[in-house]
Design a protein around this motif. Structure first.
Motif, PDB file in Angstrom:
ATOM      1  N   LEU A  71      37.020  42.596  40.193  1.00 50.18           N
ATOM      2  CA  LEU A  71      36.454  43.762  40.859  1.00 50.18           C
ATOM      3  C   LEU A  71      36.703  43.700  42.362  1.00 50.18           C
ATOM      4  O   LEU A  71      36.926  44.712  43.011  1.00 50.18           O
ATOM      5  N   GLU A  72      36.671  42.505  42.913  1.00 48.96           N
ATOM      6  CA  GLU A  72      36.994  42.357  44.324  1.00 48.96           C
ATOM      7  C   GLU A  72      38.447  42.736  44.591  1.00 48.96           C
ATOM      8  O   GLU A  72      38.772  43.358  45.607  1.00 48.96           O
ATOM      9  N   TYR A  73      39.347  42.334  43.667  1.00 48.26           N
ATOM     10  CA  TYR A  73      40.748  42.738  43.790  1.00 48.26           C
ATOM     11  C   TYR A  73      40.856  44.252  43.868  1.00 48.26           C
ATOM     12  O   TYR A  73      41.543  44.808  44.723  1.00 48.26           O
ATOM     13  N   VAL A  74      40.171  44.913  42.931  1.00 48.95           N
ATOM     14  CA  VAL A  74      40.250  46.369  42.870  1.00 48.95           C
ATOM     15  C   VAL A  74      39.741  46.983  44.164  1.00 48.95           C
ATOM     16  O   VAL A  74      40.369  47.869  44.739  1.00 48.95           O
ATOM     17  N   CYS A  75      38.601  46.502  44.627  1.00 50.04           N
ATOM     18  CA  CYS A  75      38.007  47.076  45.837  1.00 50.04           C
ATOM     19  C   CYS A  75      38.855  46.818  47.074  1.00 50.04           C
ATOM     20  O   CYS A  75      38.890  47.639  47.982  1.00 50.04           O
ATOM     21  N   ARG A  76      39.540  45.693  47.111  1.00 51.39           N
ATOM     22  CA  ARG A  76      40.354  45.373  48.280  1.00 51.39           C
ATOM     23  C   ARG A  76      41.727  46.033  48.248  1.00 51.39           C
ATOM     24  O   ARG A  76      42.252  46.433  49.283  1.00 51.39           O
ATOM     25  N   SER A  77      42.316  46.091  47.060  1.00 48.52           N
ATOM     26  CA  SER A  77      43.724  46.473  46.997  1.00 48.52           C
ATOM     27  C   SER A  77      43.978  47.889  46.513  1.00 48.52           C
ATOM     28  O   SER A  77      45.122  48.278  46.322  1.00 48.52           O
ATOM     29  N   LEU A  78      42.890  48.656  46.326  1.00 50.65           N
ATOM     30  CA  LEU A  78      42.980  50.053  45.924  1.00 50.65           C
ATOM     31  C   LEU A  78      43.164  50.218  44.418  1.00 50.65           C
ATOM     32  O   LEU A  78      43.433  49.273  43.700  1.00 50.65           O
ATOM     33  N   PRO A  79      42.995  51.440  43.949  1.00 47.96           N
ATOM     34  CA  PRO A  79      42.921  51.697  42.511  1.00 47.96           C
ATOM     35  C   PRO A  79      44.262  51.579  41.814  1.00 47.96           C
ATOM     36  O   PRO A  79      45.313  51.568  42.443  1.00 47.96           O
ATOM     37  N   ILE A  80      44.193  51.513  40.487  1.00 45.17           N
ATOM     38  CA  ILE A  80      45.423  51.446  39.700  1.00 45.17           C
ATOM     39  C   ILE A  80      45.808  52.819  39.158  1.00 45.17           C
ATOM     40  O   ILE A  80      46.842  52.960  38.521  1.00 45.17           O
ATOM     41  N   ASN A  81      44.965  53.828  39.398  1.00 49.22           N
ATOM     42  CA  ASN A  81      45.274  55.203  39.003  1.00 49.22           C
ATOM     43  C   ASN A  81      45.121  56.134  40.197  1.00 49.22           C
ATOM     44  O   ASN A  81      44.203  55.974  41.004  1.00 49.22           O
ATOM     45  N   PHE A  82      46.015  57.112  40.291  1.00 48.67           N
ATOM     46  CA  PHE A  82      46.016  58.013  41.435  1.00 48.67           C
ATOM     47  C   PHE A  82      46.333  59.428  40.979  1.00 48.67           C
ATOM     48  O   PHE A  82      47.252  59.655  40.185  1.00 48.67           O
ATOM     49  N   GLY A  83      45.545  60.390  41.454  1.00 48.02           N
ATOM     50  CA  GLY A  83      45.782  61.785  41.110  1.00 48.02           C
ATOM     51  C   GLY A  83      45.882  62.652  42.354  1.00 48.02           C
ATOM     52  O   GLY A  83      45.164  62.439  43.336  1.00 48.02           O
ATOM     53  N   VAL A  84      46.774  63.627  42.305  1.00 46.34           N
ATOM     54  CA  VAL A  84      46.940  64.583  43.392  1.00 46.34           C
ATOM     55  C   VAL A  84      46.768  65.983  42.817  1.00 46.34           C
ATOM     56  O   VAL A  84      47.527  66.393  41.941  1.00 46.34           O
ATOM     57  N   GLU A  85      45.789  66.692  43.313  1.00 45.58           N
ATOM     58  CA  GLU A  85      45.526  68.055  42.855  1.00 45.58           C
ATOM     59  C   GLU A  85      46.442  69.013  43.613  1.00 45.58           C
ATOM     60  O   GLU A  85      46.118  69.461  44.707  1.00 45.58           O
ATOM     61  N   LYS A 144      44.702  42.263  33.360  1.00 41.03           N
ATOM     62  CA  LYS A 144      46.073  41.895  33.706  1.00 41.03           C
ATOM     63  C   LYS A 144      46.726  42.962  34.574  1.00 41.03           C
ATOM     64  O   LYS A 144      47.448  42.649  35.524  1.00 41.03           O
ATOM     65  N   THR A 145      46.465  44.230  34.250  1.00 40.75           N
ATOM     66  CA  THR A 145      47.018  45.314  35.049  1.00 40.75           C
ATOM     67  C   THR A 145      46.487  45.270  36.472  1.00 40.75           C
ATOM     68  O   THR A 145      47.213  45.537  37.437  1.00 40.75           O
ATOM     69  N   VAL A 146      45.219  44.920  36.620  1.00 43.76           N
ATOM     70  CA  VAL A 146      44.617  44.836  37.951  1.00 43.76           C
ATOM     71  C   VAL A 146      45.300  43.757  38.782  1.00 43.76           C
ATOM     72  O   VAL A 146      45.613  43.956  39.956  1.00 43.76           O
ATOM     73  N   VAL A 147      45.556  42.601  38.175  1.00 39.37           N
ATOM     74  CA  VAL A 147      46.232  41.533  38.898  1.00 39.37           C
ATOM     75  C   VAL A 147      47.648  41.955  39.279  1.00 39.37           C
ATOM     76  O   VAL A 147      48.119  41.716  40.395  1.00 39.37           O
ATOM     77  N   GLU A 148      48.341  42.623  38.336  1.00 38.90           N
ATOM     78  CA  GLU A 148      49.687  43.109  38.632  1.00 38.90           C
ATOM     79  C   GLU A 148      49.648  44.127  39.774  1.00 38.90           C
ATOM     80  O   GLU A 148      50.532  44.166  40.626  1.00 38.90           O
ATOM     81  N   ARG A 149      48.602  44.962  39.790  1.00 41.67           N
ATOM     82  CA  ARG A 149      48.435  45.944  40.858  1.00 41.67           C
ATOM     83  C   ARG A 149      48.229  45.239  42.202  1.00 41.67           C
ATOM     84  O   ARG A 149      48.752  45.661  43.235  1.00 41.67           O
ATOM     85  N   TYR A 150      47.490  44.154  42.165  1.00 44.86           N
ATOM     86  CA  TYR A 150      47.254  43.379  43.375  1.00 44.86           C
ATOM     87  C   TYR A 150      48.568  42.783  43.894  1.00 44.86           C
ATOM     88  O   TYR A 150      48.846  42.792  45.097  1.00 44.86           O
ATOM     89  N   ILE A 151      49.390  42.295  42.976  1.00 43.84           N
ATOM     90  CA  ILE A 151      50.688  41.741  43.373  1.00 43.84           C
ATOM     91  C   ILE A 151      51.549  42.822  44.018  1.00 43.84           C
ATOM     92  O   ILE A 151      52.177  42.605  45.057  1.00 43.84           O
ATOM     93  N   ARG A 152      51.572  44.017  43.403  1.00 42.42           N
ATOM     94  CA  ARG A 152      52.385  45.102  43.945  1.00 42.42           C
ATOM     95  C   ARG A 152      51.916  45.474  45.346  1.00 42.42           C
ATOM     96  O   ARG A 152      52.705  45.812  46.222  1.00 42.42           O
TER      97      ARG A 152
END
Length: 356
Positions: free
Chosen positions: A38-52, A344-352
Motif C-alpha cells: 500500500l505504501e508503494y501504491v501511495c508513493r508511486s501512483l496508481p496502476i489504473n488511469f482514466g481520462v474523461e 505483483k502488478t503493484v510491484v511491477e508498477r513501482y519498478i516502471r
C-alpha cells in the motif's frame, strides 16, 4: 529518462517475484507485505488511469447514471489532455481508459488526435474505451483504427429496434448494426490493429436473439470469446437506479462485503481526470464532481495522489467512517482484495515508476 543502475533493481525484483522466497514471505508475513505494498501504491501512483475526453453522451441508457449527472457537459481540450498524459507518462505510464465516467468518446471530434498523442509516449501501453458506436460517422474509420487504439468495447443491444430503444432510449438500431459490421470489416482489411469486443444487453431467453439474423450478421465478425452477454450484474449507481428501471428484468449486483471494515480498493488503484482538468476521488459514483481532490492545471497527478485530501478519505475509512456517496455502492471491493489479486502488478508498477 533512464536511471543508471535500474537494470539491477528490475532484475532483483523480477527474481523476487518468481522466487519461492517471495511466496514464503507472502504466506508468513501477509500484513507486513500488505502495508508495504500500500505504501508503494501511495508513493508511486496508481496502476489504473482514466481520462474523461467528454462527459456528454448521445444516448440515455436505462442502466447508466448519465441521466443523473448535473454538472455541465463538455469536451476535454487538447492542452488538458496532453497535460494529463504527460503527467501519467512522467511517473511510468501504463494503460489509459478514455471512458472512466459516463460520456461517449466518439462525441469528441479530436479523439483520433488525442489517441495519437497518447500513443506517442512509449510507456503508454494500452488505450481503450467503451462506445455505443452511434457516432462512428464522425470519423474516418481507417484513421480511428490506425490511431494507436488498443481495444474498442462496443456496448449494444442486438435484437430489434424496439429492444434497442428499451435499452438506449434512442432510435439508432439499424445505424449501429451497420456501424459494427463496417468497422469490423475495415479492421480485418487492416490486419486487426484493434481488438474489438462486443458487450450485449439483450432480452431473455438469450437463445431467441442468438438465432436472429442480425446477431448472425454481426457475430460472424467476432471471435466468440470476445462476445459478452451482460445479465444480472447491473449497478445501481449509488442507489440511483432501481431494478424496475433496468431492461429485460435484469437484476442489481449485490455485494457481500462489510463496507465499514476497510476502504474501497478504488482509493488505492485508480485516478481519473475529468474533461475540465478536475480530479475527483471516485468518478464511478461522483457524477457531479462533488468530491474534488485536485486539478491537473494546478498540481501534478503525483501531488494529487499523495495529497492531503485523498489521504484524509483513506485514513477516515480505515477508522470506519465511510463517505456518504460510497454507502450502498455495488462497485465496492475491500483494499485487501485488491492487494491479494494485484500485489505483483503493484510491484511491477513501482519498478516502471523508477525507470521514468
Amino acid at each position: 529518462m533512464h536511471v543508471p543502475g535500474t537494470e539491477s533493481i528490475v532484475e532483483k525484483c523480477n527474481m523476487l517475484l518468481k522466487s519461492n522466497t517471495y511466496n514464503v514471505l507472502y504466506r508468513l508475513y501477509p500484513e507486513i507485505l500488505k502495508r508495504r505494498t500500500l505504501e508503494y501504491v501511495c508513493r508511486s501512483l496508481p496502476i489504473n488511469f482514466g481520462v474523461e475526453v467528454t462527459n456528454a453522451c448521445n444516448a440515455n441508457c436505462s442502466f447508466c447514471g448519465y441521466r443523473f449527472q448535473q454538472r455541465k457537459t463538455g469536451v476535454m481540450d487538447n492542452l488538458t489532455f496532453r497535460k494529463a498524459i504527460d503527467d501519467y507518462s512522467g511517473i511510468g505510464g501504463g494503460s489509459v481508459s478514455l471512458t472512466p465516467t459516463v460520456g461517449e468518446p466518439l462525441n469528441d471530434r479530436t479523439l483520433v488526435e488525442k489517441i495519437r498523442y497518447a500513443r506517442s509516449k512509449k510507456n503508454i501501453t494500452k488505450i481503450w474505451f467503451y462506445t455505443n458506436l452511434i457516432s462512428l460517422s464522425h470519423f474516418n474509420v481507417r484513421d480511428l483504427l490506425l490511431s494507436g487504439l488498443s481495444i474498442l468495447r462496443i456496448s449494444t443491444c442486438i435484437k430489434d429496434s424496439e429492444a434497442f430503444k428499451n435499452v438506449f432510449n434512442v432510435d439508432k438500431y439499424k445505424q449501429v448494426i451497420s456501424n459494427i459490421v463496417g468497422i469490423c470489416e475495415e479492421n480485418k482489411k487492416l490486419n486487426y490493429p484493434v481488438k474489438i469486443k462486443l458487450y450485449l444487453r439483450i432480452p431473455k431467453p438469450f437463445e431467441d436473439t442468438l438465432k436472429g439474423k442480425d446477431y448472425k450478421l454481426v457475430s460472424q465478425h467476432f471471435n466468440p470469446k470476445d462476445i459478452y452477454i451482460l445479465e444480472d450484474g447491473y449497478d445501481s449507481w449509488g442507489g440511483r437506479i432501481a431494478e424496475e428501471n433496468l431492461p429485460f428484468g435484469n437484476k442489481i449486483y449485490k455485494i457481500d462485503y462489510d463496507i465499514e471494515r476497510e476502504p474501497c480498493y478504488e482509493l488505492f488503484r485508480r485516478i481519473n481526470v475529468l474533461y475540465d482538468g478536475k480530479v475527483n476521488f471516485c468518478v464511478c459514483r461522483d457524477l457531479n464532481a462533488d468530491f474534488e481532490i485536485g486539478n491537473i492545471h494546478q498540481n501534478s497527478l503525483s501531488e494529487i495522489w499523495k495529497g492531503e485530501k485523498l489521504n484524509y478519505i483513506r485514513d477516515r475509512w480505515f477508522s470506519g467512517v465511510v463517505p456518504e456517496m460510497c454507502q450502498g455502492c455495488q462497485r465496492y471491493k475491500p483494499v485487501s482484495e485488491f492487494y491479494n489479486k494485484m500485489h505483483k502488478t503493484v510491484v511491477e508498477r513501482y519498478i516502471r515508476n523508477l525507470l521514468y
